[in-house]
Scaffold this motif. Structure first.
Motif, mmCIF file in Angstrom:
data_model
loop_
_atom_site.group_PDB
_atom_site.id
_atom_site.type_symbol
_atom_site.label_atom_id
_atom_site.label_comp_id
_atom_site.label_asym_id
_atom_site.label_seq_id
_atom_site.Cartn_x
_atom_site.Cartn_y
_atom_site.Cartn_z
ATOM 1 N N HIS A 28 10.066 4.545 8.278
ATOM 2 C CA HIS A 28 9.270 4.300 9.484
ATOM 3 C C HIS A 28 8.511 2.975 9.428
ATOM 4 C CE1 HIS A 28 5.959 4.927 12.407
ATOM 5 N NE2 HIS A 28 6.871 5.605 13.076
ATOM 6 N N HIS A 29 7.752 2.733 8.364
ATOM 7 C CA HIS A 29 7.052 1.448 8.252
ATOM 8 C C HIS A 29 6.682 1.118 6.808
ATOM 9 C CE1 HIS A 29 3.546 4.247 8.813
ATOM 10 N NE2 HIS A 29 2.955 3.452 7.938
ATOM 11 N N LEU A 30 6.369 -0.157 6.606
ATOM 12 C CA LEU A 30 5.772 -0.642 5.364
ATOM 13 C C LEU A 30 4.304 -0.893 5.641
ATOM 14 C CD1 LEU A 30 8.122 -3.571 4.306
ATOM 15 C CD2 LEU A 30 8.284 -1.159 3.660
ATOM 16 N N CYS A 31 3.466 -0.642 4.661
ATOM 17 C CA CYS A 31 2.048 -0.958 4.830
ATOM 18 C C CYS A 31 1.579 -1.863 3.706
ATOM 19 C CB CYS A 31 1.205 0.307 4.836
ATOM 20 S SG CYS A 31 -0.564 -0.056 4.983
ATOM 21 N N PHE A 32 1.011 -3.011 4.106
ATOM 22 C CA PHE A 32 0.401 -3.924 3.143
ATOM 23 C C PHE A 32 -1.106 -3.722 3.139
ATOM 24 C CE2 PHE A 32 4.298 -6.337 4.278
ATOM 25 C CZ PHE A 32 4.857 -6.387 3.002
ATOM 26 N N ASP B 42 0.831 -1.214 0.000
ATOM 27 C CA ASP B 42 0.000 0.000 0.000
ATOM 28 C C ASP B 42 0.865 1.264 0.000
ATOM 29 O OD1 ASP B 42 -2.961 0.839 0.425
ATOM 30 O OD2 ASP B 42 -1.807 2.093 1.799
ATOM 31 N N HIS B 43 1.796 1.321 0.931
ATOM 32 C CA HIS B 43 2.716 2.466 0.959
ATOM 33 C C HIS B 43 3.963 2.159 1.771
ATOM 34 C CE1 HIS B 43 0.024 3.273 4.502
ATOM 35 N NE2 HIS B 43 1.156 3.622 5.085
ATOM 36 N N VAL B 44 4.974 2.996 1.552
ATOM 37 C CA VAL B 44 6.185 3.004 2.375
ATOM 38 C C VAL B 44 6.170 4.342 3.098
ATOM 39 C CG1 VAL B 44 8.704 3.022 2.347
ATOM 40 C CG2 VAL B 44 7.453 1.570 0.737
ATOM 41 N N ALA B 45 6.248 4.307 4.427
ATOM 42 C CA ALA B 45 6.134 5.543 5.205
ATOM 43 C C ALA B 45 7.497 6.008 5.696
ATOM 44 C CB ALA B 45 5.200 5.338 6.391
ATOM 45 N N ILE B 46 7.729 7.294 5.538
ATOM 46 C CA ILE B 46 8.971 7.919 5.973
ATOM 47 C C ILE B 46 8.622 9.000 6.985
ATOM 48 C CG2 ILE B 46 10.969 9.268 5.197
ATOM 49 C CD1 ILE B 46 10.559 7.887 2.439
ATOM 50 N N ILE C 120 5.302 -3.065 10.578
ATOM 51 C CA ILE C 120 4.442 -3.403 9.439
ATOM 52 C C ILE C 120 3.007 -3.008 9.758
ATOM 53 C CG2 ILE C 120 3.498 -5.276 8.018
ATOM 54 C CD1 ILE C 120 6.123 -6.791 8.458
ATOM 55 N N GLU C 121 2.438 -2.213 8.867
ATOM 56 C CA GLU C 121 1.039 -1.815 8.984
ATOM 57 C C GLU C 121 0.205 -2.650 8.015
ATOM 58 O OE1 GLU C 121 0.409 2.190 7.533
ATOM 59 O OE2 GLU C 121 -1.466 2.407 8.616
ATOM 60 N N LEU C 122 -0.979 -3.030 8.437
ATOM 61 C CA LEU C 122 -1.948 -3.671 7.549
ATOM 62 C C LEU C 122 -3.119 -2.706 7.406
ATOM 63 C CD1 LEU C 122 -2.020 -7.247 9.151
ATOM 64 C CD2 LEU C 122 -0.628 -6.473 7.215
ATOM 65 N N ILE D 120 4.575 6.669 -1.661
ATOM 66 C CA ILE D 120 5.387 7.113 -0.535
ATOM 67 C C ILE D 120 4.473 7.950 0.353
ATOM 68 C CG2 ILE D 120 7.384 8.492 0.175
ATOM 69 C CD1 ILE D 120 8.131 5.991 -1.414
ATOM 70 N N GLU D 121 4.529 7.697 1.653
ATOM 71 C CA GLU D 121 3.732 8.462 2.599
ATOM 72 C C GLU D 121 4.702 9.153 3.552
ATOM 73 O OE1 GLU D 121 0.272 6.304 4.153
ATOM 74 O OE2 GLU D 121 0.790 7.068 6.127
ATOM 75 N N LEU D 122 4.664 10.471 3.574
ATOM 76 C CA LEU D 122 5.490 11.237 4.504
ATOM 77 C C LEU D 122 4.666 11.475 5.759
ATOM 78 C CD1 LEU D 122 6.865 13.857 1.938
ATOM 79 C CD2 LEU D 122 7.937 11.705 2.660
HETATM 80 CO CO CO Z 1 1.092 3.982 7.075
#
Ligand code: CO
Length: 139
Positions: free
Chosen positions: A78-82, A6-10, A128-130, A53-55
């Protein structure tokens, strides 16, 4: 079932500076920003084919991302989101496999999603975020 990255958060200490870097310097499109009260974050989204990318920046200087930035002494991955099409089923399945979660139950995320985080100590040091999007999940 997990269906996409879904996104990669920074996590970023300065949201405007980070938007400039990703939008102007790297040339990604800024699709929007959203304050997520439940996560105490100000968030900017920059789509890249198939994901984004999610800031994330602390809302009003407080919350878990503020603590994270302080501990780390700056920004970073910060995290990966699936993305999942059935969050509740995935939580049950992963709990059965011994995974621990940061909260007991899913909470509201950006874009009307329901989200939950797997504790990094359960996942090799990766947060890891779902996320279940309204269009994918059950009513
Ligand atoms: Co997120």
């Amino acid at each position: 079932m997990i269906i996409a990255l879904d996104h990669v958060a920074i996590a970023v200490p300065d949201l405007q500076e980070a938007i400039r870097r990703f939008a102007e310097d790297l040339g990604l499109e800024l699709a929007g920003t959203e304050d997520v009260e439940a996560a105490q974050t100000s968030t900017a989204f920059l789509p890249v084919t198939g994901t984004r990318i999610e800031l994330i920046h602390p809302l009003r200087g407080q919350g878990p991302v503020a603590t994270w930035l302080e501990k780390r002494g700056g920004g970073g991955l910060h995290h990966l989101c699936f993305r999942t099409d059935d969050l509740d089923a995935d939580v049950v399945r992963l709990k059965e496999r011994g995974y621990r979660f940061v909260t007991e139950a899913p909470t509201p995320g950006a874009h009307g999603t329901r989200v939950i985080f797997i504790h990094p100590k359960s996942a090799g040091g990766v947060l890891i975020e779902l996320a279940e999007h309204p269009a994918d999940g059950h009513p």
